[in-house]
Design a protein around this motif. Structure first.
Motif, PDB file in Angstrom:
ATOM      1  N   LEU A  59      -2.528   4.380  -3.230  1.00 28.13           N
ATOM      2  CA  LEU A  59      -2.523   3.174  -4.065  1.00 28.13           C
ATOM      3  C   LEU A  59      -2.523   1.957  -3.146  1.00 28.13           C
ATOM      4  N   SER A  60      -3.196   0.897  -3.595  1.00 27.05           N
ATOM      5  CA  SER A  60      -3.289  -0.315  -2.779  1.00 27.05           C
ATOM      6  C   SER A  60      -2.475  -1.439  -3.404  1.00 27.05           C
ATOM      7  N   GLU A 106      -1.090   5.771 -12.335  1.00 28.65           N
ATOM      8  CA  GLU A 106      -0.482   5.316 -11.078  1.00 28.65           C
ATOM      9  C   GLU A 106       0.988   5.732 -11.008  1.00 28.65           C
ATOM     10  N   HIS A 144      -0.595 -10.508 -10.613  1.00 29.60           N
ATOM     11  CA  HIS A 144      -1.939 -10.112 -11.033  1.00 29.60           C
ATOM     12  C   HIS A 144      -2.987 -10.991 -10.358  1.00 29.60           C
ATOM     13  N   ASP A 172       0.867  -1.182   0.000  1.00 26.04           N
ATOM     14  CA  ASP A 172       0.000   0.000   0.000  1.00 26.04           C
ATOM     15  C   ASP A 172       0.902   1.229   0.000  1.00 26.04           C
ATOM     16  N   THR A 232      -2.599  -3.324  -7.137  1.00 24.02           N
ATOM     17  CA  THR A 232      -2.926  -2.431  -8.249  1.00 24.02           C
ATOM     18  C   THR A 232      -1.917  -2.610  -9.388  1.00 24.02           C
TER      19      THR A 232
END
Ligand code: AMP
Ligand code: MG
Length: 401
Positions: free
Chosen positions: A147-148, A157, A319, A43, A151
C-alpha cells in the motif's frame, strides 16, 4: 443601499483560497480495524511472503506428477498444521485447500480428477508438476510494497493490513469540525418555539454532511447574536475541534457579528462570494484553524458546505481527490436564472438509455426551502453571465451521490 465592505469574489477563487490556507492534519497511529475510510500517511511493506508456505489450491491429493500408475495413499494433511508426511515415488497424501504441501510432492490433483479404492489412488486426468500449488509468496512477496501513502483505506486495504499483520497504521485522522448555530431566534428542535422563534435546523444537517464527508462533528450548540457568547463558544471550539463551522450571522443585519468578530480576532480571507445560494459565505483562519461562517438559510448553509467546507475537510483528512465528479446534463425544462451570479440549483438527474443524463430541478429554489434539498443527487451549475436556460440546454452538474 449600504454596500457590504467585503469584495465579492468568484466561487473558484474562494475554493482556491481555502485550499491554499487549509493544511492536512498531522498523521497519527490508528488500529487498522478503526481505519476504514482514512487516508494512509505511510507506505506499507509486507515483512513476510504470502502464502508463507507452498499451499494446496484445491481439496485433493499431493503427489509426484512424473509418477505413473496408481499411488499408495500414506495419510492426511489438512490445513492449519504440518503433518509428518514424506511423499515418495508411487505415493500420495490427501490434502485440503490451504494445507501445506507435504515434502516430496510437486503437484496436487483435485479430488474430482481421481478415484480412490482401498487406499490406492487412480488419476482420471493428466497432471503436471506445480499444478494446484500456490508457491510461497505468489500472492505477496516478502518486502513488497503493498500500500502507498495517500491511499484511501477501503475494505480490501483493511484486509491487506490484516493479512500482513500491520495492525497499527499511520493515517490522517478524521477532522473534528466544531458546529454552532448563531441566532437569537433559534431554539433546539425538541423545544416549542415562542413567538418570533424557530427551531435550529442547520446544526443537525451540517453535522450530518460532516459525518458523510468523513469528519467528526463536534456539537457546540446555539449561540445568541452577542459577542460574549460567540467568543466563549468559539473558544471552546478551538480546543475541541480542528476547524470551526458556524451558520447565520454573516449577512448585513445589525446583529450579524460573525464576520467582524473573525476579522478582529483572526484573518478573514473572504466575506462574500458571487454565488446563489451562499453569497455571504465567509472564510478565515483563527489561531491556525480554518473558520467557515456559512449563511443561516438552511439551503445556503448546506450548499456552502458542499462548495467550500467539504473540499477543505477532505484535504485535512489527507485526501488528494477533493472535488465531486462533474458531468454534462440536459435540462428537462426551462430554468430561470439571473446572470448576476453563479447559481447552484438542486436537481435530480437520471441516466437515459443513450447514456446521457437529464436534470429536473427540485421545485422552488428559495434558500430557506430545505425541501429543495430532498432527493437531490446533483447541483446543476448555472454560470454567472448567462440568463435563463431553455429546456434541452446542456449544463454542468456536481454529482452528489
Ligand atoms: P442569517 O444568516 O443569520 O441572517 O439568517 C438567515 C435566515 O436563516 C433567517 O431567516 C434565519 O432565521 C434562518 N436561520 C439562521 N440560522 C438557522 C438555523 N440554524 N436553522 C434554521 N434556520 C436558520
Ligand atoms: Mg441571524
Amino acid at each position: 443601499m449600504p454596500e457590504s465592505p467585503y469584495p465579492m469574489i468568484p466561487v473558484s477563487e474562494a475554493i482556491d483560497i481555502i485550499l491554499r490556507e487549509v493544511k492536512s492534519l498531522s498523521p497519527v497511529d490508528a488500529a487498522f480495524s478503526d481505519a476504514l475510510g482514512l487516508v494512509l500517511a505511510e507506505d506499507i511493506f509486507a515483512a513476510e511472503p504470502l502464502p508463507p508456505f507452498p499451499a494446496s489450491v484445491v481439496d485433493g491429493y499431493a503427489l509426484i506428477a512424473g509418477d505413473t500408475g496408481s499411488r499408495q495413499i500414506i495419510g492426511n494433511q489438512t490445513a492449519g498444521y504440518v503433518a509428518d508426511l514424506q511423499v515418495k515415488p508411487g505415493q500420495a497424501a490427501r490434502v485440503t485447500t490451504g494445507a501445506p504441501i507435504p515434502s516430496g510432492a510437486d503437484a496436487v490433483v483435485m479430488v474430482e480428477d481421481t478415484a480412490e479404492r482401498d487406499d490406492r489412488l487412480e488419476l482420471t486426468a493428466p497432471i503436471a508438476s506445480g499444478d494446484n500449488i500456490r508457491q510461497t509468496g505468489v500472492d505477496i512477496a516478502a518486502g513488497q510494497r503493498v500500500l502507498s501513502a495517500g491511499t484511501v483505506l477501503g475494505p480490501p486495504e483493511i484486509g491487506v493490513l490484516a493479512t500482513i499483520g500491520h495492525v497499527t497504521a499511520r493515517v490522517y485522522p478524521h477532522p473534528r469540525i466544531g458546529v454552532m448555530s448563531t441566532g437569537d431566534e433559534l431554539v433546539p428542535p425538541e423545544q416549542t418555539p415562542k413567538a418570533g422563534q424557530i427551531r435550529d435546523a442547520n446544526r443537525f444537517a451540517l453535522m450530518g454532511v460532516i459525518e458523510q464527508a468523513g469528519g467528526i462533528p463536534v456539537d457546540l450548540g446555539i449561540v445568541p447574536d452577542r459577542q460574549g457568547g460567540l467568543a466563549q463558544t468559539i473558544g471552546r471550539g478551538l480546543i475541541e475541534a480542528d476547524a470551526l463551522l458556524t451558520s447565520g450571522g454573516v449577512s448585513m443585519g445589525q446583529l450579524d457579528l460573525v464576520k467582524p468578530w473573525l476579522a478582529e480576532h483572526g484573518a478573514l480571507f473572504f466575506g462574500r462570494v458571487n454565488t446563489k445560494p451562499g453569497k455571504p459565505a465567509t472564510f478565515g483562519v483563527l489561531k491556525g484553524k480554518p473558520f467557515f461562517a456559512m449563511p443561516g438559510n438552511p439551503v445556503s448553509a448546506l450548499v456552502s458546505f458542499e462548495n467550500f467546507v467539504r473540499p477543505a475537510l477532505l484535504k485535512m483528512a489527507g485526501h488528494s481527490n477533493l472535488h465531486r465528479p462533474r458531468r454534462q446534463v440536459i435540462l428537462s425544462h426551462k430554468v430561470r436564472h439571473s446572470p448576476a451570479r453563479t447559481e447552484f440549483q438542486r436537481a435530480i438527474i437520471t441516466r437515459q438509455t443513450d447514456g446521457s443524463y437529464t436534470a429536473v430541478t427540485t421545485g422552488t429554489q428559495a434558500s430557506s426551502r430545505l425541501l429543495s434539498m430532498l432527493g437531490a443527487n446533483a447541483l446543476i451549475i448555472l454560470p454567472h453571465g448567462q440568463g435563463d436556460f431553455s429546456a434541452g440546454s446542456v449544463v454542468e452538474a456536481l454529482i452528489l451521490d
